[in-house]
Design a protein around this motif. Structure first.
Motif, PDB file in Angstrom:
ATOM      1  N   ILE A  36      18.000 -42.544  16.151  1.00  0.00           N
ATOM      2  CA  ILE A  36      17.663 -43.039  14.811  1.00  0.00           C
ATOM      3  C   ILE A  36      18.518 -44.258  14.483  1.00  0.00           C
ATOM      4  N   LEU A  37      19.784 -44.217  14.865  1.00  0.00           N
ATOM      5  CA  LEU A  37      20.697 -45.322  14.589  1.00  0.00           C
ATOM      6  C   LEU A  37      20.224 -46.604  15.268  1.00  0.00           C
ATOM      7  N   VAL A  38      19.864 -46.487  16.539  1.00  0.00           N
ATOM      8  CA  VAL A  38      19.400 -47.657  17.287  1.00  0.00           C
ATOM      9  C   VAL A  38      18.142 -48.223  16.660  1.00  0.00           C
ATOM     10  N   PHE A  39      17.221 -47.337  16.324  1.00  0.00           N
ATOM     11  CA  PHE A  39      15.950 -47.764  15.750  1.00  0.00           C
ATOM     12  C   PHE A  39      16.161 -48.455  14.399  1.00  0.00           C
ATOM     13  N   SER A  40      17.052 -47.851  13.584  1.00  0.00           N
ATOM     14  CA  SER A  40      17.237 -48.409  12.244  1.00  0.00           C
ATOM     15  C   SER A  40      17.928 -49.766  12.305  1.00  0.00           C
ATOM     16  N   THR A  41      18.864 -49.938  13.241  1.00  0.00           N
ATOM     17  CA  THR A  41      19.504 -51.255  13.366  1.00  0.00           C
ATOM     18  C   THR A  41      18.485 -52.304  13.803  1.00  0.00           C
ATOM     19  N   PHE A  42      17.580 -51.897  14.681  1.00  0.00           N
ATOM     20  CA  PHE A  42      16.519 -52.798  15.132  1.00  0.00           C
ATOM     21  C   PHE A  42      15.652 -53.232  13.950  1.00  0.00           C
ATOM     22  N   CYS A  43      15.257 -52.220  13.137  1.00  0.00           N
ATOM     23  CA  CYS A  43      14.437 -52.510  11.965  1.00  0.00           C
ATOM     24  C   CYS A  43      15.182 -53.432  10.997  1.00  0.00           C
ATOM     25  N   LEU A  44      16.454 -53.173  10.841  1.00  0.00           N
ATOM     26  CA  LEU A  44      17.273 -53.954   9.921  1.00  0.00           C
ATOM     27  C   LEU A  44      17.328 -55.418  10.358  1.00  0.00           C
ATOM     28  N   LEU A  45      17.516 -55.620  11.643  1.00  0.00           N
ATOM     29  CA  LEU A  45      17.567 -56.983  12.176  1.00  0.00           C
ATOM     30  C   LEU A  45      16.264 -57.713  11.899  1.00  0.00           C
ATOM     31  N   ILE A  46      15.157 -57.036  12.131  1.00  0.00           N
ATOM     32  CA  ILE A  46      13.852 -57.656  11.881  1.00  0.00           C
ATOM     33  C   ILE A  46      13.717 -58.003  10.405  1.00  0.00           C
ATOM     34  N   PHE A  47      14.181 -57.083   9.555  1.00  0.00           N
ATOM     35  CA  PHE A  47      14.081 -57.311   8.122  1.00  0.00           C
ATOM     36  C   PHE A  47      14.902 -58.528   7.710  1.00  0.00           C
ATOM     37  N   VAL A  48      16.083 -58.650   8.286  1.00  0.00           N
ATOM     38  CA  VAL A  48      16.961 -59.767   7.940  1.00  0.00           C
ATOM     39  C   VAL A  48      16.343 -61.086   8.373  1.00  0.00           C
ATOM     40  N   TYR A  49      15.746 -61.107   9.556  1.00  0.00           N
ATOM     41  CA  TYR A  49      15.231 -62.369  10.080  1.00  0.00           C
ATOM     42  C   TYR A  49      13.795 -62.645   9.659  1.00  0.00           C
ATOM     43  N   SER A  50      13.158 -61.707   8.945  1.00  0.00           N
ATOM     44  CA  SER A  50      11.732 -61.877   8.673  1.00  0.00           C
ATOM     45  C   SER A  50      11.462 -63.033   7.721  1.00  0.00           C
ATOM     46  N   ASN A  51      12.438 -63.433   6.871  1.00  0.00           N
ATOM     47  CA  ASN A  51      12.240 -64.580   5.984  1.00  0.00           C
ATOM     48  C   ASN A  51      12.147 -65.880   6.770  1.00  0.00           C
ATOM     49  N   ASP A  52      12.734 -65.920   7.881  1.00  0.00           N
ATOM     50  CA  ASP A  52      12.796 -67.139   8.669  1.00  0.00           C
ATOM     51  C   ASP A  52      11.620 -67.194   9.638  1.00  0.00           C
ATOM     52  N   TRP A  53      10.392 -67.436   9.054  1.00  0.00           N
ATOM     53  CA  TRP A  53       9.189 -67.344   9.886  1.00  0.00           C
ATOM     54  C   TRP A  53       9.137 -68.438  10.938  1.00  0.00           C
ATOM     55  N   ILE A  54       9.717 -69.594  10.575  1.00  0.00           N
ATOM     56  CA  ILE A  54       9.661 -70.720  11.521  1.00  0.00           C
ATOM     57  C   ILE A  54      10.358 -70.354  12.825  1.00  0.00           C
ATOM     58  N   ARG A  55      11.479 -69.667  12.647  1.00  0.00           N
ATOM     59  CA  ARG A  55      12.229 -69.282  13.837  1.00  0.00           C
ATOM     60  C   ARG A  55      11.405 -68.320  14.705  1.00  0.00           C
ATOM     61  N   LEU A  56      10.705 -67.398  14.005  1.00  0.00           N
ATOM     62  CA  LEU A  56       9.865 -66.462  14.745  1.00  0.00           C
ATOM     63  C   LEU A  56       8.777 -67.198  15.510  1.00  0.00           C
ATOM     64  N   LYS A  57       8.191 -68.239  14.828  1.00  0.00           N
ATOM     65  CA  LYS A  57       7.156 -69.028  15.505  1.00  0.00           C
ATOM     66  C   LYS A  57       7.710 -69.735  16.727  1.00  0.00           C
ATOM     67  N   GLU A  58       8.945 -70.207  16.560  1.00  0.00           N
ATOM     68  CA  GLU A  58       9.584 -70.856  17.719  1.00  0.00           C
ATOM     69  C   GLU A  58       9.678 -69.889  18.888  1.00  0.00           C
ATOM     70  N   TYR A  59      10.075 -68.685  18.525  1.00  0.00           N
ATOM     71  CA  TYR A  59      10.156 -67.665  19.580  1.00  0.00           C
ATOM     72  C   TYR A  59       8.811 -67.465  20.243  1.00  0.00           C
ATOM     73  N   LYS A  60       7.764 -67.442  19.376  1.00  0.00           N
ATOM     74  CA  LYS A  60       6.431 -67.195  19.905  1.00  0.00           C
ATOM     75  C   LYS A  60       6.026 -68.324  20.854  1.00  0.00           C
ATOM     76  N   ASN A  61       6.309 -69.575  20.406  1.00  0.00           N
ATOM     77  CA  ASN A  61       5.990 -70.716  21.266  1.00  0.00           C
ATOM     78  C   ASN A  61       6.747 -70.650  22.577  1.00  0.00           C
ATOM     79  N   PHE A  62       7.998 -70.287  22.438  1.00  0.00           N
ATOM     80  CA  PHE A  62       8.824 -70.197  23.628  1.00  0.00           C
ATOM     81  C   PHE A  62       8.238 -69.186  24.615  1.00  0.00           C
ATOM     82  N   PHE A  63       7.841 -68.025  24.067  1.00  0.00           N
ATOM     83  CA  PHE A  63       7.269 -67.000  24.953  1.00  0.00           C
ATOM     84  C   PHE A  63       5.969 -67.474  25.556  1.00  0.00           C
ATOM     85  N   ASN A  64       5.155 -68.175  24.703  1.00  0.00           N
ATOM     86  CA  ASN A  64       3.898 -68.698  25.231  1.00  0.00           C
ATOM     87  C   ASN A  64       4.148 -69.658  26.378  1.00  0.00           C
ATOM     88  N   ASN A  65       5.103 -70.572  26.143  1.00  0.00           N
ATOM     89  CA  ASN A  65       5.422 -71.542  27.190  1.00  0.00           C
ATOM     90  C   ASN A  65       5.923 -70.848  28.442  1.00  0.00           C
TER      91      ASN A  65
END
Lengths: 276, 446
Positions: A36-65
């Motif tokens: 539960i601890l591992v899962f919740s920290t993972f969720c927390l990280l996503i929640f913290v970074y979810s405002n920064d959509w541009i960064r997520l898109k960058e990640y997506k582009n990077f993975f696509n590339n």
């Protein structure tokens, strides 16, 4: 006592700890808690970074590339193995592929399905070879006859599939003409009847399927041979090989009726019949 | 009337442990402390069956963990240093728990100390030519003077061994029979006061609950005697390290038990003194080269003595070797003394007509080569060297006759002997007590 030399034994705390640790429910609890601890920290990280959509898109582009746009996976051109230029154009028009394209994105089964839906294609084989070429091998349907239905002329293959329409009978004079509902389902029989009449080929206009059960042969001078329902080929062959085959070339009779096995009925066109 | 509160509490714990499925058995011996963990498998989901464990119901069980360690702080079966015993029990329990991968809370102990005394009591009551009911038996039991016995000493076992009705004797269950005079023999084993308390305290410090305490000669006989010997009568001699236990069985019941304060430790200390070597070395050559019959070959067989501490004064430079016949000549007199003691105490019981059937030797001392021949000289040809029965899942290393007590404990737990406290209290209760008993019943069941 002299003989009782001491040896290491667990202390009270260690003994108690081991007893606690041997309790199964406690081990399970610790396991689930850590999960539960591992899962919740993972969720927390996503929640913290979810405002920064541009960064997520960058990640997506990077993975696509990184994953999709690799030279090993790209398909550079389409090659259709057939001599029919019309068909090549038709397939190109349907698929609408723009190269280079990623092979992961291509659904080969779907492409094959689309190509198989084209009228003039009997079967196809689609694959991507080592050098990045999308290979389409097409087996075309062979037109064997012209079929007329409701003033539409169409080419059909041996199984009776319509390949494409033609404008006039003169376009494909080399192919026999079949007319009548249900005629396209008995193409093979019709061709065999044509083969039997190969001597008179120039005089024949076509075959008519009558009532979806028997054939009539129409000659150019409106002469007609009615074939029997069950054994059309045998009756025709018997008639042609008999001494009465001259009746075909004579102009005395309009209808030669072979529907009955042991007799030939001839019908004359007389003035009386035309003018009652 | 003494109400055997402690013993009833033990029985309750034992039953709950069997219901739970795991039970620890500990043998607190003079030379070693053994712990085995047995797991019970439920034969029937019907929980009523588990309540009736006293009646000859057997439950499938299996040894899942076992550990044995040399004991420290025990001399001649008595605990002399409680802390050391505690520590050793902790180690043994820890190791066997690790092997079993489960913990134990209830523990049954077998023990040979406390200078036990076995006494046969007889009481009878008059009935008015009616069939015997369980209430009559309860009234009969209430007439025994347990109180007098438990003042100076503590009751360890109180086994009803023989019912008699009028002139019939040898009854196991007289209920339903019609008679006038109902009599009952009880074999009472008492130990010194606070022995049970001491063991309970030791175990409580190890976070264990005592669920029963059994006298070890009785227990080791259960594993060593075969069915016919139990039925026809036999004497079991458990030759331990600190003490030698004697128990006489007749008709599946123990009629007498005693302890001789001689054992393997005495033989070892004899060897130690005779050859001026350390105790551990003496123990080693006793177990490896010991024997009781001297042959010509033994004069030539030389045993090398190794000394743990070479600078010690008792190092004998001139004689690093002894012959085996010398060793035997040291061991044999002590063994003969032990056998004489056994003979003497058997004569003292006045049960020769029962015990003359067979003598079975078990325990670590019975592994001495030549014991059969020597004992045959004393007791005639009725001697047998017994080995403990097999218990499912027991490691190979624990199947020797020195582990007969712990194996017997596992067998005994499976088929418990009725004791006095398993019978009901006479229910001549007043109205106030009835409510009390109802409250108790609610407490017990919820």
């Amino acid at each position: 006592m002299k003989q009782t030399k001491s040896y290491p034994r667990p202390s009270k705390i260690r003994y108690r700890l081991e007893r606690v640790w041997l309790r199964l429910w406690l081990r399970k609890l610790i396991l689930y808690l850590s999960l539960i601890l591992v899962f919740s920290t993972f969720c927390l990280l996503i929640f913290v970074y979810s405002n920064d959509w541009i960064r997520l898109k960058e990640y997506k582009n990077f993975f696509n590339n990184y994953i999709f746009e690799r030279p090993e996976l790209s398909v550079s051109k389409l090659e259709i193995k057939t001599t029919n230029l019309d068909l090549i154009n038709q397939i190109n028009a349907i698929l609408k592929l723009s190269f280079p394209i990623n092979s992961i994105m291509l659904d080969i089964n779907h492409i094959q399905k689309i190509i198989n839906q084209i009228d003039s294609v009997e079967s196809s084989n689609v694959r991507i070879n080592d050098s990045g070429v999308l290979l389409v091998e097409v087996i075309e349907r062979k037109p064997v006859a012209v079929y007329r239905e409701n003033d539409d002329l169409a080419l059909i293959d041996l199984k009776g599939y319509k390949i494409n329409n033609i404008f006039s009978r003169n376009d494909r004079k080399d192919l026999p003409l079949i007319v009548g509902t249900g005629g396209n389902y008995q193409v093979k029989e019709a061709l065999e009847i044509y083969q039997l009449l190969s001597i008179y080929l120039n005089e024949i206009r076509g075959l008519i399927r009558i009532g979806e059960r028997r054939w009539d042969i129409i000659f150019k001078n409106n002469k007609r041979i009615k074939l029997s329902e069950k054994y059309p080929k045998r009756s025709l062959r018997n008639f042609l090989s008999s001494d009465k085959s001259y009746l075909i070339s004579s102009n005395d009779f309009v209808i030669i009726d072979l529907r009955f096995t042991n007799k030939i009925i001839l019908r004359k066109l007389t003035e009386d019949i035309i003018k009652p | 009337m003494i109400n055997f509160k402690k013993h009833k509490e033990f029985r309750k714990r034992l039953k709950s442990a069997i219901k739970k499925g795991t039970l620890g058995l500990i043998d607190i011996g003079s030379s070693k402390i053994v712990c085995i963990i047995i797991k019970f498998s439920k034969i029937d989901n019907n929980s009523k069956k588990l309540d009736q464990i006293n009646e000859t119901s057997s439950i499938a069980y299996r040894v899942v963990g076992a550990a044995t360690k040399k004991s420290i702080g025990i001399k001649k079966g008595e605990i002399i240093v409680a802390e050391e015993v505690e520590k050793t029990i902790r180690l043994v329990v820890q190791q066997s728990q690790k092997m079993a991968a489960s913990i134990i809370d209830e523990v049954v102990v077998t023990f040979s100390g406390g200078s036990p005394i076995s006494k046969n009591l007889y009481q009878d009551i008059r009935l008015e030519n009616q069939s015997v009911s369980s209430n009559d038996i309860s009234i009969l039991l209430s007439k025994y003077a347990f109180q007098a016995h438990s003042e100076q000493r503590e009751i360890l076992h109180a086994m009803p061994i023989n019912f008699s009705l009028d002139k019939k004797t040898g009854l196991t269950d007289p209920r339903g029979l019609i008679g006038q005079l109902l009599g009952l023999d009880i074999n009472l084993i008492t130990v010194q006061k606070n022995i049970i308390e001491n063991i309970d305290q030791c175990l409580r410090n190890c976070q264990l609950n005592l669920a029963g305490i059994f006298y070890s000669p009785y227990i080791s006989a259960k594993s060593s005697l075969v069915e016919d010997e139990l039925k026809l009568g036999a004497t079991c001699v458990d030759m331990g390290f600190g003490t030698t236990g004697i128990s006489i069985f007749y008709n599946h019941q123990m009629v007498f038990a005693s302890n001789i304060r001689f054992g393997g430790a005495n033989i070892t200390s004899d060897i130690m003194q005779a050859f001026q070597i350390s105790f551990n070395e003496a123990e080693r050559i006793k177990t490896l080269h010991g024997g009781l019959i001297i042959t010509n070959l033994d004069d030539n067989e030389l045993i090398e003595l190794s000394f743990a501490d070479e600078n010690k004064a008792y190092y004998n430079y001139e004689r690093p070797f002894i012959s085996r016949s010398e060793l035997i000549s040291v061991i044999r007199p002590r063994f003969e003394e032990i056998l004489e003691e056994i003979q003497f105490s058997l004569e003292k019981t006045g049960l020769e007509h029962l015990s003359s059937k067979r003598i079975v030797f078990t325990g670590g001392g019975s592994q001495m080569p030549g014991l059969y021949e020597l004992a045959s000289e004393y007791f005639g040809s009725r001697v047998r060297i017994g080995r403990p029965m097999r218990v499912q899942g027991l490691p190979q290393a624990l199947q020797g006759s020195q582990f007969s007590a712990i194996i017997g404990l596992a067998i005994e737990i499976n088929n418990l002997q009725d004791e006095v406290w398993d019978f009901d209290i006479p229910n001549s209760l007043g109205p106030g007590q009835k409510i009390k008993s109802a409250v108790n019943w609610f407490k017990d069941n919820w």
